[in-house]
Design a protein around this motif. Structure first.
Motif, PDB file in Angstrom:
ATOM      1  N   UNK A 121       0.836  -1.192   0.000  1.00 19.96           N
ATOM      2  CA  UNK A 121       0.000   0.000   0.000  1.00 19.96           C
ATOM      3  C   UNK A 121       0.873   1.245   0.000  1.00 19.96           C
ATOM      4  N   UNK A 122       0.777   2.012  -1.048  1.00 15.33           N
ATOM      5  CA  UNK A 122       1.512   3.254  -1.113  1.00 15.33           C
ATOM      6  C   UNK A 122       0.699   4.323  -0.396  1.00 15.33           C
ATOM      7  N   UNK A 123       1.362   5.131   0.384  1.00 11.33           N
ATOM      8  CA  UNK A 123       0.628   6.074   1.219  1.00 11.33           C
ATOM      9  C   UNK A 123       1.446   7.332   1.457  1.00 11.33           C
ATOM     10  N   UNK A 124       0.800   8.306   2.075  1.00  6.99           N
ATOM     11  CA  UNK A 124       1.465   9.532   2.463  1.00  6.99           C
ATOM     12  C   UNK A 124       1.716   9.490   3.966  1.00  6.99           C
ATOM     13  N   UNK A 125       2.931   9.782   4.357  1.00 11.45           N
ATOM     14  CA  UNK A 125       3.267   9.778   5.766  1.00 11.45           C
ATOM     15  C   UNK A 125       4.017  11.062   6.099  1.00 11.45           C
ATOM     16  N   UNK A 126       4.033  11.404   7.384  1.00 15.36           N
ATOM     17  CA  UNK A 126       4.765  12.571   7.841  1.00 15.36           C
ATOM     18  C   UNK A 126       5.722  12.163   8.941  1.00 15.36           C
ATOM     19  N   UNK A 127       6.955  12.624   8.819  1.00 11.61           N
ATOM     20  CA  UNK A 127       7.972  12.395   9.835  1.00 11.61           C
ATOM     21  C   UNK A 127       8.628  13.739  10.131  1.00 11.61           C
ATOM     22  N   UNK A 128       8.482  14.173  11.367  1.00  8.47           N
ATOM     23  CA  UNK A 128       9.010  15.488  11.740  1.00  8.47           C
ATOM     24  C   UNK A 128       8.446  16.540  10.781  1.00  8.47           C
ATOM     25  N   UNK A 129       9.304  17.268  10.075  1.00  7.87           N
ATOM     26  CA  UNK A 129       8.876  18.333   9.172  1.00  7.87           C
ATOM     27  C   UNK A 129       8.718  17.856   7.729  1.00  7.87           C
ATOM     28  N   UNK A 130       8.861  16.540   7.510  1.00  6.24           N
ATOM     29  CA  UNK A 130       8.796  16.010   6.151  1.00  6.24           C
ATOM     30  C   UNK A 130       7.448  15.376   5.859  1.00  6.24           C
ATOM     31  N   UNK A 131       6.898  15.693   4.697  1.00  6.53           N
ATOM     32  CA  UNK A 131       5.705  15.008   4.182  1.00  6.53           C
ATOM     33  C   UNK A 131       6.172  14.147   3.019  1.00  6.53           C
ATOM     34  N   UNK A 132       5.927  12.834   3.121  1.00 12.41           N
ATOM     35  CA  UNK A 132       6.468  11.890   2.147  1.00 12.41           C
ATOM     36  C   UNK A 132       5.326  11.200   1.419  1.00 12.41           C
ATOM     37  N   UNK A 133       5.321  11.322   0.114  1.00 12.86           N
ATOM     38  CA  UNK A 133       4.336  10.654  -0.726  1.00 12.86           C
ATOM     39  C   UNK A 133       5.008   9.433  -1.322  1.00 12.86           C
ATOM     40  N   UNK A 134       4.678   8.237  -0.790  1.00  7.73           N
ATOM     41  CA  UNK A 134       5.342   7.017  -1.234  1.00  7.73           C
ATOM     42  C   UNK A 134       4.914   6.601  -2.628  1.00  7.73           C
ATOM     43  N   UNK A 135       3.742   7.040  -3.052  1.00  9.38           N
ATOM     44  CA  UNK A 135       3.281   6.678  -4.388  1.00  9.38           C
ATOM     45  C   UNK A 135       3.971   7.528  -5.450  1.00  9.38           C
ATOM     46  N   UNK A 136       4.001   8.830  -5.224  1.00  9.11           N
ATOM     47  CA  UNK A 136       4.649   9.724  -6.180  1.00  9.11           C
ATOM     48  C   UNK A 136       6.145   9.838  -5.938  1.00  9.11           C
ATOM     49  N   UNK A 137       6.587   9.278  -4.788  1.00  2.00           N
ATOM     50  CA  UNK A 137       8.012   9.305  -4.422  1.00  2.00           C
ATOM     51  C   UNK A 137       8.539  10.736  -4.391  1.00  2.00           C
TER      52      UNK A 137
END
Length: 223
Positions: A121-137
């Motif tokens: 499952x590709x998803x969007x996650x946030x870590x600290x100040x980063x927003x990471x879109x695993x689908x769009x990389x």
């Protein structure tokens, strides 16, 4: 979040698997026998199946599952080491793990099967100040709203680690996955790429809060 059906009658092993895999980000449905598994089969991404379970054994249940739901990968748990049992299991199962096993090995095999069956499952996650879109990389810095641009190797290192949150990956695992060649002890290539990666993603590269070094072992992403 991927959903895993675990059929394991040993309560100690079953409870351990449930707690460990849930910590690693999976949703776990745990049954102590094969009774009632049909109610869940359309809601899951993968089956972890023990051979020795009450009622119909794992071989019988596994064959039935695979005939009706070939799209669902089956990972067999077996205490049997005989070659004929392993071959019998691989007649329907997609992989197997022999007890006793290390939980990180089990997770690694689960991840491989999920990718093979296109169930990650590709998803969007946030870590600290980063927003990471695993689908769009893509990585966005929430402070500036700008994209964090990584080199090819930095990108591969970061996304390998981000797919295993809170899990320590050894230097050997990372290097061999990214560079596709054996790691040579003492090679500083990975360390240099990690340092440059931290300069792009950390608030304070010298005091990292996202990409941790586990001294003498490797690295992990804290989530």
């Amino acid at each position: 979040m991927n959903t895993v059906l675990c059929i394991e009658d040993d309560r100690e092993i079953g409870q351990f698997l449930k707690e460990d895999l849930e910590k690693k980000g999976y949703k776990i449905i745990w049954l102590t026998s094969s009774h009632g598994y049909e109610a869940y089969i359309n809601k899951i991404d993968l089956v972890v199946l023990d051979i020795m379970i009450p009622g119909l054994d794992g071989f019988t249940i596994g064959h039935r599952m695979k005939e009706i739901h070939p799209e669902v990968p089956i990972l067999l748990l077996t205490a049997r080491t005989a070659l004929e049992d392993k071959l019998k299991g691989l007649g329907f199962a997609d992989d197997y793990v022999t007890k006793p096993f290390h939980p990180d090995e089990l997770q690694a095999r689960i991840e491989v099967l999920l990718r093979r069956f296109d169930k990650v499952e590709m998803k969007k996650i946030e870590i600290q100040h980063l927003k990471i879109d695993l689908q769009e990389k893509r990585i966005i810095d929430n402070r500036t709203k700008e994209e964090v641009l990584l080199t090819d190797k930095q990108f591969k290192i970061f996304f390998l680690l981000i797919q295993h949150p809170n899990q320590i990956l050894t230097k050997e695992q990372i290097y061999e996955n990214v560079w596709k060649q054996p790691y040579i002890e003492g090679d500083k290539t990975l360390m240099v790429h990690i340092r440059h990666l931290r300069q792009k993603i950390e608030n304070s590269p010298n005091d990292p809060e996202i990409l941790e070094t586990i001294r003498g072992i490797g690295y992990r992403i804290k989530q």
